[in-house]
Design a protein around this motif. Structure first.
Motif, PDB file in Angstrom:
ATOM      1  N   MET A  31       0.830  -1.210   0.000  1.00  0.00           N
ATOM      2  CA  MET A  31       0.000   0.000   0.000  1.00  0.00           C
ATOM      3  C   MET A  31       0.859   1.252   0.000  1.00  0.00           C
ATOM      4  O   MET A  31       0.492   2.259  -0.612  1.00  0.00           O
ATOM      5  N   LEU A  32       1.986   1.207   0.672  1.00  0.00           N
ATOM      6  CA  LEU A  32       2.855   2.372   0.751  1.00  0.00           C
ATOM      7  C   LEU A  32       3.444   2.721  -0.612  1.00  0.00           C
ATOM      8  O   LEU A  32       3.586   3.894  -0.962  1.00  0.00           O
ATOM      9  N   ASN A  33       3.750   1.695  -1.410  1.00  0.00           N
ATOM     10  CA  ASN A  33       4.392   1.929  -2.700  1.00  0.00           C
ATOM     11  C   ASN A  33       3.436   2.011  -3.874  1.00  0.00           C
ATOM     12  O   ASN A  33       3.841   2.424  -4.958  1.00  0.00           O
ATOM     13  N   SER A  34       2.169   1.632  -3.717  1.00  0.00           N
ATOM     14  CA  SER A  34       1.290   1.608  -4.878  1.00  0.00           C
ATOM     15  C   SER A  34       0.251   2.719  -4.887  1.00  0.00           C
ATOM     16  O   SER A  34      -0.162   3.154  -5.945  1.00  0.00           O
ATOM     17  N   ALA A  35      -0.206   3.161  -3.759  1.00  0.00           N
ATOM     18  CA  ALA A  35      -1.264   4.168  -3.714  1.00  0.00           C
ATOM     19  C   ALA A  35      -0.708   5.476  -3.165  1.00  0.00           C
ATOM     20  O   ALA A  35       0.337   5.503  -2.528  1.00  0.00           O
ATOM     21  N   SER A  36      -1.446   6.526  -3.435  1.00  0.00           N
ATOM     22  CA  SER A  36      -1.017   7.803  -2.879  1.00  0.00           C
ATOM     23  C   SER A  36      -1.208   7.773  -1.361  1.00  0.00           C
ATOM     24  O   SER A  36      -2.164   7.186  -0.845  1.00  0.00           O
ATOM     25  N   PHE A  37      -0.304   8.376  -0.642  1.00  0.00           N
ATOM     26  CA  PHE A  37      -0.299   8.297   0.815  1.00  0.00           C
ATOM     27  C   PHE A  37      -1.538   8.941   1.430  1.00  0.00           C
ATOM     28  O   PHE A  37      -2.060   8.471   2.426  1.00  0.00           O
ATOM     29  N   LYS A  38      -2.033  10.020   0.814  1.00  0.00           N
ATOM     30  CA  LYS A  38      -3.145  10.758   1.401  1.00  0.00           C
ATOM     31  C   LYS A  38      -4.458   9.988   1.339  1.00  0.00           C
ATOM     32  O   LYS A  38      -5.313  10.154   2.191  1.00  0.00           O
ATOM     33  N   SER A  39      -4.620   9.129   0.376  1.00  0.00           N
ATOM     34  CA  SER A  39      -5.913   8.457   0.231  1.00  0.00           C
ATOM     35  C   SER A  39      -6.092   7.304   1.212  1.00  0.00           C
ATOM     36  O   SER A  39      -7.213   7.019   1.617  1.00  0.00           O
TER      37      SER A  39
END
Length: 169
Positions: A31-39
């Motif tokens: 999740m840390l590397n694939s999605a934007s952190f804010k979402s």
């Protein structure tokens, strides 16, 4: 005065927690590397905290602690006391060690007859040594701690005899 004896978890609990920690860590890194952190920052924060908690549980150890002539059963994390439980020894004069087996069976299909024949035997058992404190009439005993290594049992016996009024039965 304290003594740290052995790992707080048995082998299967330790093995299962390592697998759970690995899965949680991989989810967090994915999740840390694939999605934007804010979402997904709440989910990522929860996964990170779960990884830290699981890793700290892996390193917990059990032992004894004596303070003001009182005996405590303690869970340690890197030598620091996390949880202590008072062992009331005033009504007891002796302690004993009973040898037994710790056994866990992970067969889940006992109710389904067709699957029960094909499922492997997942039983795992180890020798264990349980420390009990005994009253004077030997009619009442109380479980104190369960250990799996004989050399740690000898250390526990020496610690209890040296730091309390209890004698080995």
């Amino acid at each position: 005065m304290k003594i740290i004896l052995e790992r707080n978890l048995d082998f299967r609990q330790f093995q299962n927690l390592i697998i759970l920690t690995f899965i949680t860590g991989m989810l967090f890194l994915g999740m840390l590397n694939s999605a934007s952190f804010k979402s997904y920052y709440i989910i990522e924060s929860i996964l990170f905290l779960l990884c830290l908690i699981f890793i700290s549980i892996l390193f917990t150890k059990k032992g004894f602690f004596v303070e003001n002539q009182k005996l405590y059963k303690v869970i340690f994390l890197f030598g620091f006391r996390l949880k202590r439980t008072l062992i009331e020894t005033s009504n007891f004069q002796q302690f004993s060690i009973i040898k037994g087996k710790l056994s866990t069976n992970y067969s889940y299909s006992n109710d389904i007859k067709e699957l029960h024949n094909w499922e492997p035997d997942l039983n795992y058992s180890v020798n264990c040594f349980t420390i009990f404190i005994i009253d004077e009439s030997k009619s009442y005993n109380k479980k104190v701690l369960t250990l799996t290594k004989p050399e740690k049992v000898k250390l526990a016996i020496d610690f209890i005899v040296k730091n309390t009024h209890l004698t080995l039965y």
